[in-house]
Write a protein that holds these residues in place. Structure first.
Motif, PDB file in Angstrom:
ATOM      1  N   ASP A 165     -25.695   3.212   5.372  1.00 34.01           N
ATOM      2  CA  ASP A 165     -24.544   3.898   4.788  1.00 34.01           C
ATOM      3  C   ASP A 165     -23.213   3.381   5.287  1.00 34.01           C
ATOM      4  OD1 ASP A 165     -26.057   5.725   3.147  1.00 34.01           O
ATOM      5  OD2 ASP A 165     -26.752   6.548   5.039  1.00 34.01           O
ATOM      6  N   ASP A 166     -23.236   2.332   6.123  1.00 33.03           N
ATOM      7  CA  ASP A 166     -22.033   1.635   6.542  1.00 33.03           C
ATOM      8  C   ASP A 166     -21.037   2.542   7.269  1.00 33.03           C
ATOM      9  OD1 ASP A 166     -20.615  -0.731   6.793  1.00 33.03           O
ATOM     10  OD2 ASP A 166     -19.428  -0.334   4.995  1.00 33.03           O
ATOM     11  N   LEU A 167     -21.539   3.474   8.060  1.00 29.99           N
ATOM     12  CA  LEU A 167     -20.666   4.292   8.889  1.00 29.99           C
ATOM     13  C   LEU A 167     -20.587   3.666  10.280  1.00 29.99           C
ATOM     14  CD1 LEU A 167     -21.758   7.960   8.058  1.00 29.99           C
ATOM     15  CD2 LEU A 167     -19.889   6.655   7.069  1.00 29.99           C
ATOM     16  N   THR A 168     -19.450   3.806  10.917  1.00 34.53           N
ATOM     17  CA  THR A 168     -19.315   3.338  12.296  1.00 34.53           C
ATOM     18  C   THR A 168     -20.041   4.323  13.209  1.00 34.53           C
ATOM     19  OG1 THR A 168     -17.296   4.594  12.713  1.00 34.53           O
ATOM     20  CG2 THR A 168     -17.030   2.361  11.771  1.00 34.53           C
ATOM     21  N   LEU A 169     -20.207   3.964  14.469  1.00 32.87           N
ATOM     22  CA  LEU A 169     -20.828   4.901  15.410  1.00 32.87           C
ATOM     23  C   LEU A 169     -19.953   6.141  15.593  1.00 32.87           C
ATOM     24  CD1 LEU A 169     -22.381   2.517  18.094  1.00 32.87           C
ATOM     25  CD2 LEU A 169     -23.559   3.832  16.317  1.00 32.87           C
TER      26      LEU A 169
ATOM     27  N   ASN B 103     -21.597  14.057  20.440  1.00 36.62           N
ATOM     28  CA  ASN B 103     -20.701  13.284  21.278  1.00 36.62           C
ATOM     29  C   ASN B 103     -20.935  11.792  21.012  1.00 36.62           C
ATOM     30  OD1 ASN B 103     -20.386  11.645  23.878  1.00 36.62           O
ATOM     31  ND2 ASN B 103     -19.255  13.518  24.376  1.00 36.62           N
ATOM     32  N   LEU B 104     -19.874  11.010  20.981  1.00 39.69           N
ATOM     33  CA  LEU B 104     -19.989   9.575  20.697  1.00 39.69           C
ATOM     34  C   LEU B 104     -20.905   8.879  21.695  1.00 39.69           C
ATOM     35  CD1 LEU B 104     -19.252   6.994  19.187  1.00 39.69           C
ATOM     36  CD2 LEU B 104     -17.163   6.876  20.577  1.00 39.69           C
ATOM     37  N   ASN B 105     -20.800   9.209  22.980  1.00 39.47           N
ATOM     38  CA  ASN B 105     -21.658   8.570  23.976  1.00 39.47           C
ATOM     39  C   ASN B 105     -23.128   8.908  23.741  1.00 39.47           C
ATOM     40  OD1 ASN B 105     -19.582   7.243  25.285  1.00 39.47           O
ATOM     41  ND2 ASN B 105     -19.159   8.981  26.625  1.00 39.47           N
ATOM     42  N   THR B 106     -23.407  10.114  23.291  1.00 41.58           N
ATOM     43  CA  THR B 106     -24.781  10.509  22.964  1.00 41.58           C
ATOM     44  C   THR B 106     -25.298   9.672  21.802  1.00 41.58           C
ATOM     45  OG1 THR B 106     -24.364  12.757  23.727  1.00 41.58           O
ATOM     46  CG2 THR B 106     -26.238  12.447  22.236  1.00 41.58           C
ATOM     47  N   VAL B 107     -24.452   9.489  20.782  1.00 42.60           N
ATOM     48  CA  VAL B 107     -24.847   8.687  19.622  1.00 42.60           C
ATOM     49  C   VAL B 107     -25.090   7.241  20.045  1.00 42.60           C
ATOM     50  CG1 VAL B 107     -24.026   7.744  17.420  1.00 42.60           C
ATOM     51  CG2 VAL B 107     -23.799  10.188  17.901  1.00 42.60           C
ATOM     52  N   LYS B 108     -24.209   6.686  20.874  1.00 44.55           N
ATOM     53  CA  LYS B 108     -24.398   5.309  21.346  1.00 44.55           C
ATOM     54  C   LYS B 108     -25.705   5.176  22.129  1.00 44.55           C
ATOM     55  CE  LYS B 108     -19.562   3.878  21.638  1.00 44.55           C
ATOM     56  NZ  LYS B 108     -18.472   3.509  22.554  1.00 44.55           N
ATOM     57  N   TYR B 109     -25.977   6.140  22.986  1.00 43.78           N
ATOM     58  CA  TYR B 109     -27.209   6.116  23.767  1.00 43.78           C
ATOM     59  C   TYR B 109     -28.420   6.093  22.840  1.00 43.78           C
ATOM     60  CZ  TYR B 109     -31.095   7.885  26.551  1.00 43.78           C
ATOM     61  OH  TYR B 109     -32.321   8.037  27.133  1.00 43.78           O
ATOM     62  N   HIS B 110     -28.456   6.993  21.861  1.00 38.82           N
ATOM     63  CA  HIS B 110     -29.589   7.056  20.938  1.00 38.82           C
ATOM     64  C   HIS B 110     -29.646   5.833  20.017  1.00 38.82           C
ATOM     65  CE1 HIS B 110     -31.309  10.890  22.009  1.00 38.82           C
ATOM     66  NE2 HIS B 110     -30.088  11.382  22.105  1.00 38.82           N
ATOM     67  N   PHE B 111     -28.509   5.272  19.678  1.00 37.44           N
ATOM     68  CA  PHE B 111     -28.457   4.058  18.863  1.00 37.44           C
ATOM     69  C   PHE B 111     -29.190   2.920  19.576  1.00 37.44           C
ATOM     70  CE2 PHE B 111     -26.106   0.138  17.665  1.00 37.44           C
ATOM     71  CZ  PHE B 111     -26.301   0.151  16.296  1.00 37.44           C
ATOM     72  N   TYR B 112     -28.850   2.692  20.841  1.00 40.92           N
ATOM     73  CA  TYR B 112     -29.483   1.617  21.596  1.00 40.92           C
ATOM     74  C   TYR B 112     -30.934   1.952  21.938  1.00 40.92           C
ATOM     75  CZ  TYR B 112     -24.854  -0.291  21.651  1.00 40.92           C
ATOM     76  OH  TYR B 112     -23.656  -0.784  21.244  1.00 40.92           O
ATOM     77  N   LYS B 113     -31.205   3.204  22.213  1.00 45.93           N
ATOM     78  CA  LYS B 113     -32.584   3.645  22.481  1.00 45.93           C
ATOM     79  C   LYS B 113     -33.459   3.428  21.240  1.00 45.93           C
ATOM     80  CE  LYS B 113     -34.979   6.431  25.392  1.00 45.93           C
ATOM     81  NZ  LYS B 113     -35.399   5.957  26.669  1.00 45.93           N
ATOM     82  N   ALA B 114     -32.914   3.710  20.046  1.00 47.13           N
ATOM     83  CA  ALA B 114     -33.656   3.521  18.792  1.00 47.13           C
ATOM     84  C   ALA B 114     -33.981   2.054  18.581  1.00 47.13           C
ATOM     85  CB  ALA B 114     -32.852   4.064  17.614  1.00 47.13           C
TER      86      ALA B 114
ATOM     87  N   LEU C  76     -31.846   8.996  11.961  1.00 48.96           N
ATOM     88  CA  LEU C  76     -30.614   9.290  11.224  1.00 48.96           C
ATOM     89  C   LEU C  76     -29.466   8.387  11.658  1.00 48.96           C
ATOM     90  CD1 LEU C  76     -30.409  13.158  10.865  1.00 48.96           C
ATOM     91  CD2 LEU C  76     -30.168  11.468   9.057  1.00 48.96           C
ATOM     92  N   ILE C  77     -29.356   8.151  12.947  1.00 52.72           N
ATOM     93  CA  ILE C  77     -28.281   7.292  13.444  1.00 52.72           C
ATOM     94  C   ILE C  77     -28.402   5.890  12.865  1.00 52.72           C
ATOM     95  CG2 ILE C  77     -27.398   6.128  15.518  1.00 52.72           C
ATOM     96  CD1 ILE C  77     -27.987   8.791  17.026  1.00 52.72           C
ATOM     97  N   LEU C  78     -29.607   5.321  12.882  1.00 54.58           N
ATOM     98  CA  LEU C  78     -29.792   3.973  12.327  1.00 54.58           C
ATOM     99  C   LEU C  78     -29.539   3.950  10.825  1.00 54.58           C
ATOM    100  CD1 LEU C  78     -32.887   2.556  14.244  1.00 54.58           C
ATOM    101  CD2 LEU C  78     -30.455   2.213  14.714  1.00 54.58           C
ATOM    102  N   GLU C  79     -30.001   4.971  10.110  1.00 60.10           N
ATOM    103  CA  GLU C  79     -29.776   5.019   8.661  1.00 60.10           C
ATOM    104  C   GLU C  79     -28.290   5.100   8.335  1.00 60.10           C
ATOM    105  OE1 GLU C  79     -32.033   8.332   7.239  1.00 60.10           O
ATOM    106  OE2 GLU C  79     -33.896   7.182   7.141  1.00 60.10           O
ATOM    107  N   LEU C  80     -27.566   5.975   9.012  1.00 62.81           N
ATOM    108  CA  LEU C  80     -26.135   6.117   8.743  1.00 62.81           C
ATOM    109  C   LEU C  80     -25.375   4.836   9.091  1.00 62.81           C
ATOM    110  CD1 LEU C  80     -25.638   9.761  10.025  1.00 62.81           C
ATOM    111  CD2 LEU C  80     -25.375   8.986   7.661  1.00 62.81           C
ATOM    112  N   TYR C  81     -25.767   4.198  10.167  1.00 61.24           N
ATOM    113  CA  TYR C  81     -25.074   2.997  10.601  1.00 61.24           C
ATOM    114  C   TYR C  81     -25.387   1.800   9.695  1.00 61.24           C
ATOM    115  CZ  TYR C  81     -23.267  -0.642  13.676  1.00 61.24           C
ATOM    116  OH  TYR C  81     -22.559  -1.704  14.186  1.00 61.24           O
TER     117      TYR C  81
ATOM    118  N   THR D 263     -20.554   8.243  12.585  1.00 53.91           N
ATOM    119  CA  THR D 263     -21.901   8.798  12.695  1.00 53.91           C
ATOM    120  C   THR D 263     -21.891   9.997  13.635  1.00 53.91           C
ATOM    121  OG1 THR D 263     -22.901   6.652  12.222  1.00 53.91           O
ATOM    122  CG2 THR D 263     -24.277   8.263  13.355  1.00 53.91           C
ATOM    123  N   ALA D 264     -21.171   9.885  14.746  1.00 53.72           N
ATOM    124  CA  ALA D 264     -21.061  11.009  15.686  1.00 53.72           C
ATOM    125  C   ALA D 264     -20.431  12.225  15.008  1.00 53.72           C
ATOM    126  CB  ALA D 264     -20.243  10.596  16.910  1.00 53.72           C
ATOM    127  N   LEU D 265     -19.423  11.992  14.182  1.00 54.31           N
ATOM    128  CA  LEU D 265     -18.790  13.102  13.462  1.00 54.31           C
ATOM    129  C   LEU D 265     -19.736  13.727  12.446  1.00 54.31           C
ATOM    130  CD1 LEU D 265     -15.230  11.596  12.880  1.00 54.31           C
ATOM    131  CD2 LEU D 265     -15.820  13.537  14.349  1.00 54.31           C
TER     132      LEU D 265
END
Length: 194
Positions: free
Chosen positions: A149-153, A163-174, A141-146, A156-158
């Motif tokens: 769907d042109d959403l910022t991180l 939490n933004l840091n959680t989203v960033k962690y999963h973004f890089y992990k993905a 979902l994070i990769l699809e939204l980013y 995407t967190a919203l």
């Protein structure tokens, strides 16, 4: 980012153009035409987002549920976030509700494929879809939204209520996981060709 605008012909003098923010102000006051204008602006991207959520033939219902929920909740909308972000959150919630109601996921081998002249694009899209399907739901979902769907991180967190840091962690992990999966698929394909 350019301001979205839409021509509204009824209720305004011919040719008048309203920005998304002007439509939003009017719609929050209960103006149905203004809300219809917001729907016309955001429906194509929301439809694309929902089409990637494996809703099969429930897409139209979920789309309508999302816009209905947005219309009902609109008077309480606080423009701390973009309207698009708020709308995606509603659509995601409606998609999750639909998944809870039915668990029908169309396997890739049951999809009707288009004519050969577009095969390369379809093959590439299916490959990306298969790769995304291998990721955990949150990372997908994070990769699809980013990317799609042109959403910022932050947005995407919203949308995901994380939490933004959680989203960033999963973004890089993905990304790391997708890279490894791609490399493994390449090694697997190389072995078949020999």
């Amino acid at each position: 980012m350019p301001s979205l605008s839409l021509r509204i012909w009824s209720g305004l003098r011919s040719g008048a153009t309203l920005t998304e923010s002007a439509l939003l102000v009017r719609a929050r006051r209960g103006n149905r035409e203004a809300f219809d204008g917001l729907v016309r602006l955001h429906e194509p991207m929301l439809r694309r987002f929902l089409s990637r959520q494996n809703l099969s033939d429930g897409l139209e219902d979920v789309l309508q549920e999302a816009f209905l929920a947005a219309w009902i909740a609109l008077p309480g909308f606080e423009p701390r976030v973009r309207f698009k972000t708020w709308l995606y959150r509603i659509a995601l919630n409606k998609a999750m509700d639909a998944h809870r109601r039915t668990l029908d996921i169309v396997p890739l081998d049951e999809l009707a494929l288009p004519a050969a002249d577009v095969w390369d694009r379809v093959e590439s899209a299916l490959w990306v879809r298969e790769l995304l399907a291998e990721l955990p739901d949150l990372q997908r979902l994070i990769l699809e939204l980013y990317y799609f769907d042109d959403l910022t991180l932050e947005e995407t967190a919203l949308v995901l209520d994380r939490n933004l840091n959680t989203v960033k962690y999963h973004f890089y992990k993905a990304h790391t996981r997708a890279f490894r999966l791609r490399a493994a698929q390449g090694d697997h394909n190389d072995g078949k060709e020999r």
